[in-house]
Design a protein around this motif. Structure first.
Motif, PDB file in Angstrom:
ATOM      1  N   PRO A 176       0.828  -1.222   0.000  1.00 22.30           N
ATOM      2  CA  PRO A 176       0.000   0.000   0.000  1.00 22.30           C
ATOM      3  C   PRO A 176       0.856   1.264   0.000  1.00 22.30           C
ATOM      4  O   PRO A 176       1.853   1.330   0.722  1.00 22.30           O
ATOM      5  N   SER A 218      -3.658   3.819   4.763  1.00 22.06           N
ATOM      6  CA  SER A 218      -3.394   3.240   3.444  1.00 22.06           C
ATOM      7  C   SER A 218      -2.259   3.958   2.718  1.00 22.06           C
ATOM      8  O   SER A 218      -1.937   3.639   1.593  1.00 22.06           O
ATOM      9  N   THR A 219      -1.674   4.961   3.376  1.00 19.39           N
ATOM     10  CA  THR A 219      -0.611   5.725   2.708  1.00 19.39           C
ATOM     11  C   THR A 219       0.730   5.006   2.732  1.00 19.39           C
ATOM     12  O   THR A 219       1.605   5.307   1.930  1.00 19.39           O
ATOM     13  N   TRP A 224       0.023  -5.408   6.096  1.00 18.11           N
ATOM     14  CA  TRP A 224       0.671  -5.895   4.867  1.00 18.11           C
ATOM     15  C   TRP A 224       1.577  -7.076   5.190  1.00 18.11           C
ATOM     16  O   TRP A 224       1.741  -7.991   4.407  1.00 18.11           O
TER      17      TRP A 224
END
Lengths: 621, 621
Positions: free
Chosen positions: B313, B385-386, B424
C-alpha cells in the motif's frame, strides 16, 4: 596438542596459482617471478597482497631480522601504524617531509599520518619513560607496516607504497655509547643479509648535519637501483655518490698565504669581452681553454638553514626564526654562491649538509640577476659580496682561471684564488664520478647502481631536542640523550634475494628464505607411490623439514615446471619405475643443479635432512 | 646457530616500567593493569603502543589464533592495510559505511581507506584467481592492523581506534559447504577462547538479510559491554538483543480467519475523544486500561530498501534505483507503519533485516503528519493506506484494543485484528527483555552486558554479487559463490583475559598468554644466590620454559609486588636463608595461590616444568 601445518602443506590444499604470463608492467625479474610463482598479487598501484607461499618466505625474513635484533639486546615493541600528527608537528617533519607523507584527517578533524618511519612515536614513548641515565643505552624496534605515498610506485614490492620495515631507534648518554650500538647494528645487519643469502655492499652515506662516519647504507647492486655507488677497484672504499669523496686530482696550496704567493707570477686580473657566450663549452671554445681552467659559479637558494650566518657576507639582515615552536632557529631562506672547477658538478647533498639546510636548489633567474647584478651566465666569485661564497676545494688550486665578471658579456681571466677573491667557506662539494681516485688508496673508482635494503644512521640530537627528551645524570643534572636509527625494508630484502638467486626457470631460494625446504612430487599420488611419498614425508616431518607435497593430479611436466618456478631448494620425485626392483629408489635433485640422483627410499629422508641442515648452517653460520 | 632470547629475559635488560598510579581515564581493570604492568602505553586517544611485555602476550594470542585457523585449513595471506577506495565503491560500502571508515586521499587524488575489515580486498583477490568450482571451498585469513575511527575511543585497547584483527573469508559453491566451514569456524573459535582461558558466551546474532542461524557472536560478560545479551536461565538459549526472540506471552489466533471469528464477540469499532492525551501512559490513565491493550503505531523511514514493495500500500509510485552501478536495485527511501503491543519496543535491527534496509529510523514529525493526516500521537493501523503496515506478531492476538484514529484527539476502541485492519506483513519485531520467556524451553530469560570478541557470519552473496565474482561449474556454467566472514579482535581478547583473571595485586595470566611462564627472583643476584639462580634458569631453559629473571638491585618487596602485578604464573624466590643447610631450597609459589612451598634446588626445575606443562596442557586440551 594440535598437529599444526607448519611442516607439510599439500599443494591441493593451499593456494599457489602459478602463472605463465605476467602483466607488462612487471619489468624486473623479482616482480615477474613473485607474480608467476604466486607469491604476490597486485591490489592497486604499489599495493600488493602476499599469497600463502610469499607470506611464508616473508615471515622467514621477518624471523631472521627479529632474531638478530633480539640477539643484540634490542627490544621489540608495537606502536600503531597510524600516529598522531601532533608528534610530527613537534619534530618539525609535518612541514619538512614532502608529499610522500600520507596525511589523514579523522572525523573529529584531528591530524594523523600513516607512518613512513617512526622516529616521532619512539621518541615520544621514550620521553615519557626516561628519567635516569641508568636506563640508557636503550634500543627499541618494531617490524611493522609503513606507508610512503610514492608518485610512481613500481618494480613490485621493490618500490611499493605500503611495505613492512624493521625500524630500530637507540638512545644514549654519549657519543661513544651511540657508536657502540651503531657498530653492533652494523654487524647485525651484515649477519641478517648473509643469512638471507644476499650480497650487500655497505657504503658510506650522507649523514646530514652529523658528519663523520655516522651513516651506512646496505646496498644490493641493481640495474634499476635509485642510488649511484662509487666503489674502489681495490675494495678500499665504497660510498653513495651523495657522500663520496675522492683523492685530489690537483695540487692545492698549503694555505691562503701560499696561494697568494703562488699567484704572484700570474698576470693581473683582466676583464674581457665574451659576447654571445652562454655555456662553459662556448666559453672554452671562445677562449681556447678547457673547463678545468674555469671557475663555475652557481647561485643556490637554501631553505631552513641552521648554520650561523651572522658573519657571512650579505647576510647581516637575515633573521632567524623557528619554523615550529620547538624547532631549532633557522634562516627560513638564504642564498649562496658556490664556486667549483668547471669540469665538476656540485653535490647538493654535501652542500645541504655543510650549511645544515633542509633543502637546497638552484636559485631562480630573477634571484641570480638580483644577486650577481648581471644576467644568468656571468656569476663569479671576484667582487661578489651580496651572498656568501662557498668554494669547492678544487678552486683553491686555481690560480690562472676564468670566471664570470658579474656583468653582461664580461669575464675575468687570470683569476687567482687568494689574490683576487677569498671565499667565506672552503669545503668538499664535488660530485665524485667513475674514474676519480679512491680517497684511501688512490686507485680508480667505478660506479654501480644500487638499491638500498638497510640504513644505519647516527641521528644525534635532532629528535631528542625538538621533542624535548631528557634524563638526569648521576649528579641529578638534566641532559638530552643522543639517538641512532636503523631500518631494513623486508619486502625489498625478499625481492632482492630473488634478483640475486634465479635462473630462466624460476627462483633459486636461499634455503633460509625458501617457503619450504623440500618439494616432493609423486608422479601420481596413488598406490605404492603414495605410500612411499607419505613415508618420506613422515620421516622428514620428524626431522623438522618443511615440505610441500605436490599431490595434484597434473602431468609430471607441469609439476616439475611449477617446482622450478617456485624454487624449492630440494626436489624428490617418487615414481613407479624407480620403486620397482629390490632397492626401491626416488629421484633427488637440488634446484640449483641440472642432474638428479637416485637415492634409496630408506635413505632418502636422512640424505635430504643432511642437505637441508648443512645448507641452513652454511647461511646461518 | 645463535642462542636467541626467546626463553630468558633479564628484567634489567628489558623495559618493564611498572606504575603505581595510572591516569584517571583508565577506568576498567584491564586498561589500568595493562598500563600499570607496563604492557601498554598510550600514544594518543585510542592509539596504544605495546611495550615488550605486552607484545609477548599479544603474540601468544596471535599464535593461538593462527594455529587454530591453520588447523582447519584456512590459508593465511597478507593484503595491505591501506586499500583502494575503488574496491569499497564497488561493494557499495564506500557510501553505506558511516564516518567510522577512515578515508584517505593520496597525493594523486586517489581514494583509499585504512581497512576496518577486508571483505572487499579478499573478494577482489578471489575474483581474480577463481575460475573453477574445483577451487572451492576456499578459506583465507589475515592477522593484520585495522582502523575504526571511533568518536569516543575508550577502555584502552578494548575499544581503540587502531587494533589487530584476525579476519577470515570463505567462498563456496553452495549453502551446505558454507555451513560446514561456518561450523568449523565456530568450533575453532570455541577452542581459541578456551586456550586463551576465556569464558565466552556464544550468542545468536543479527544476520541481516541472511536470516536463519547465519550469525554467531562470541561475547564475554562485561559491565562496560556495548551489547545486551538475553540468556536462558536453563542454558537453552543465548542471543544478542538485536536478534533475540521469545516464546509468545499471548495466544495468537491460528489464522486471519480465526482472528476474524474471535472478533465476532467484540463490540464494533468506536471512535472516541481523547483530548490532551499524548503519551501511552496518559492514554492508559484516561481510558483506565493498560498498555497491553494499546496498539502502538510508529512511522519509520527506511533507506535503501531491497524488499520488493510493488504490491505494498502507498508504494506504487516508488522507483527502484541503484545507489552504485553494480549495487542491487533499492528504493532509496520508503516509509512504513509498525504496529506493536503498547508495552513493547520495536527492535529496529529486526525491522531493517525484514525489509532489507540499509538503515531505519523514526520518521520526522512532518513525515508522520503527512502520512497519518494527523499530528504526532494519533497513528494507528485502522484505515492507514498511505504506507505499508507491518505488525508485530503480538498484534495478531489483540482483538479489543485501542489505537490512534489518524485524527487529532481521536482514538479507536474495540479495535480487532483481522476485522478492523489487516497488516501488509506480520512478523516478529519485539525487543525481548529480561523476564520474557526462552523460545526453547519457556524458562525465564535474563540480561547481561557483553563485549564482542569474535563474530562468525554467513554473508551470502552480498559481496560476490556486487563485486561480480564467478566460477564455472562442472558443466561450464557460470555461478556466483556464496561467502562467509569470521573475525576476532586480538587486543580485546587479550584485555578480556585480564578482565577475567586478576586480583587486587595484579594480573593472573592464563599460562597460555603469560609473557613468561616463570619469574625467578634472587633476593640479591650475587654469590651463591646468583649461582643457584643461574643453575635453575639453565635447567628451565633446557626444558623450553620461558623465564623472566628479576636481576634488579631492588628491595624484595618491590620485586614481589612487580611479580604479582605483571602476573607471571609461577614465582621462584632464591635467598641465602633457604640455601643454607644440607638440602638447599628455594621458594616456589603459584601466582594464584597465597602460600609458597620450599622445594629442593635439585628438584626445582623438574617441579616447575611439570606445573607449567600441565597448566598448558589443561588449556590447550
Amino acid at each position: 596438542m594440535l598437529s599444526f601445518k607448519d611442516y607439510t602443506m599439500k599443494f591441493s590444499e593451499t593456494l599457489i596459482p602459478t602463472l605463465r604470463e605476467v602483466p607488462g608492467d612487471a619489468v624486473i625479474v623479482s616482480h615477474r617471478l613473485m607474480l608467476r610463482a604466486a607469491m604476490l598479487r597486485k591490489l592497486s598501484n604499489g599495493l600488493f597482497a602476499y599469497l600463502p607461499l610469499g607470506l611464508r618466505s616473508f615471515r622467514k625474513v621477518e624471523r631472521i631480522i627479529r632474531e638478530e635484533m633480539d640477539a643484540i639486546g634490542a627490544l621489540e615493541i608495537k606502536p600503531t601504524v597510524v600516529v598522531p600528527g601532533e608528534l610530527w608537528k613537534e619534530s618539525g617533519r609535518w612541514d619538512s617531509m614532502g608529499e610522500a607523507l600520507l596525511r589523514v584527517k579523522n572525523r573529529l578533524g584531528s591530524d594523523f599520518v600513516v607512518s613512513p618511519t617512526a622516529e616521532e612515536a619512539f621518541t615520544a614513548l621514550v620521553r615519557d619513560e626516561l628519567s635516569s641515565y641508568r636506563q640508557l643505552p636503550l634500543s627499541l624496534y618494531q617490524i611493522n607496516t609503513k606507508y610512503r605515498d610514492e608518485v610512481r610506485p613500481r618494480y613490485g614490492v621493490m618500490r611499493g607504497r605500503e611495505f613492512t620495515m624493521k625500524d630500530a631507534y637507540s638512545f644514549h648518554t654519549n657519543e661513544e655509547s651511540l657508536d657502540e650500538t651503531y657498530q653492533k647494528m652494523g654487524r647485525a645487519y651484515r649477519r641478517i643479509f648473509k643469512r638471507c643469502g644476499l650480497t650487500v655492499i655497505p657504503v658510506q652515506a650522507d649523514s646530514g648535519a652529523m658528519g663523520g662516519t655516522g651513516s651506512e647504507e646496505f646496498m644490493v647492486e641493481s640495474e634499476i637501483g635509485d642510488n649511484t655507488l662509487l666503489l674502489c677497484k681495490a675494495g678500499d672504499y665504497a660510498a653513495n655518490v651523495e657522500k663520496a669523496g675522492c683523492k685530489p686530482d690537483y695540487s692545492a696550496p698549503a694555505s691562503p698565504e701560499a696561494a697568494k704567493a703562488a699567484a704572484a707570477s700570474i698576470p693581473a686580473l683582466e676583464k674581457i669581452d665574451t659576447p654571445h657566450v652562454r655555456t662553459i663549452e662556448e666559453l672554452c671554445a671562445f677562449l681556447k681553454t678547457d673547463a678545468k681552467k674555469f671557475i663555475k659559479t652557481l647561485i643556490y637558494k637554501a631553505v631552513n638553514v641552521e648554520l650561523d650566518l651572522s658573519s657571512a657576507p650579505g647576510c647581516s639582515k637575515l633573521q632567524r626564526r623557528k619554523p615550529a615552536p620547538d624547532a631549532p632557529e633557522v634562516y627560513p631562506e638564504a642564498f649562496f654562491a658556490v664556486a667549483i672547477r668547471g669540469d665538476l658538478d656540485v653535490n647538493e647533498v654535501k652542500l645541504a649538509a655543510i650549511i645544515k639546510a633542509a633543502e637546497v636548489m638552484l636559485a631562480a633567474d630573477t634571484d641570480v640577476e638580483r644577486i650577481t647584478g648581471a644576467p644568468v651566465g656571468f656569476a663569479g666569485p671576484v667582487g661578489l659580496s651580496t651572498v656568501p661564497v662557498i668554494a669547492d676545494e678544487t678552486v683553491t688550486a686555481m690560480n690562472d682561471a676564468v670566471a664570470g665578471a658579474l656583468a653582461k658579456d664580461l669575464h675575468y681571466t687570470h683569476v687567482a684564488y687568494g689574490r683576487d677573491f677569498g671565499p667565506w667557506l672552503v669545503t668538499d662539494l664535488r660530485t665524485v664520478v667513475a674514474g676519480d681516485r679512491c680517497p684511501v688508496c688512490g686507485g680508480e673508482l667505478y660506479e654501480k647502481k644500487g638499491n638500498e635494503l638497510g640504513h644505519i644512521f647516527k641521528l644525534g640530537y635532532k629528535y631528542t631536542t625538538s621533542m624535548k627528551v631528557s634524563y638526569l645524570d648521576e649528579n641529578g643534572k638534566s641532559h638530552t640523550p643522543t639517538m641512532g636509527c636503523y631500518g631494513i625494508g623486508l619486502d625489498r630484502t625478499l625481492a632482492s634475494a630473488i634478483e640475486e638467486h634465479h635462473d630462466d626457470q624460476g627462483i633459486l631460494w636461499p634455503i633460509t628464505l625458501a617457503p619450504f625446504h623440500v618439494i616432493i612430487i609423486p608422479i601420481k599420488y596413488d598406490g605404492a607411490v603414495k605410500a612411499v611419498t607419505d613415508q618420506i614425508v613422515a620421516e622428514l616431518e620428524q626431522k623438522g623439514i618443511e615440505i610441500l607435497l605436490d599431490d595434484r593430479n597434473e602431468r609430471p611436466g607441469v609439476k616439475f615446471n611449477d617446482a622450478d618456478l617456485i624454487g624449492i631448494p630440494y626436489r624428490v620425485v617418487v615414481g613407479d619405475k624407480n620403486l620397482a626392483g629390490d632397492t626401491p629408489k626416488v629421484e633427488v635433485k637440488a634446484r640449483a643443479e641440472k642432474e638428479n640422483r637416485l637415492v634409496e627410499v630408506s635413505k632418502a629422508a636422512d640424505e635430504l635432512a643432511a642437505l637441508v641442515f648443512s645448507a641452513l648452517a652454511e647461511l646461518n653460520r
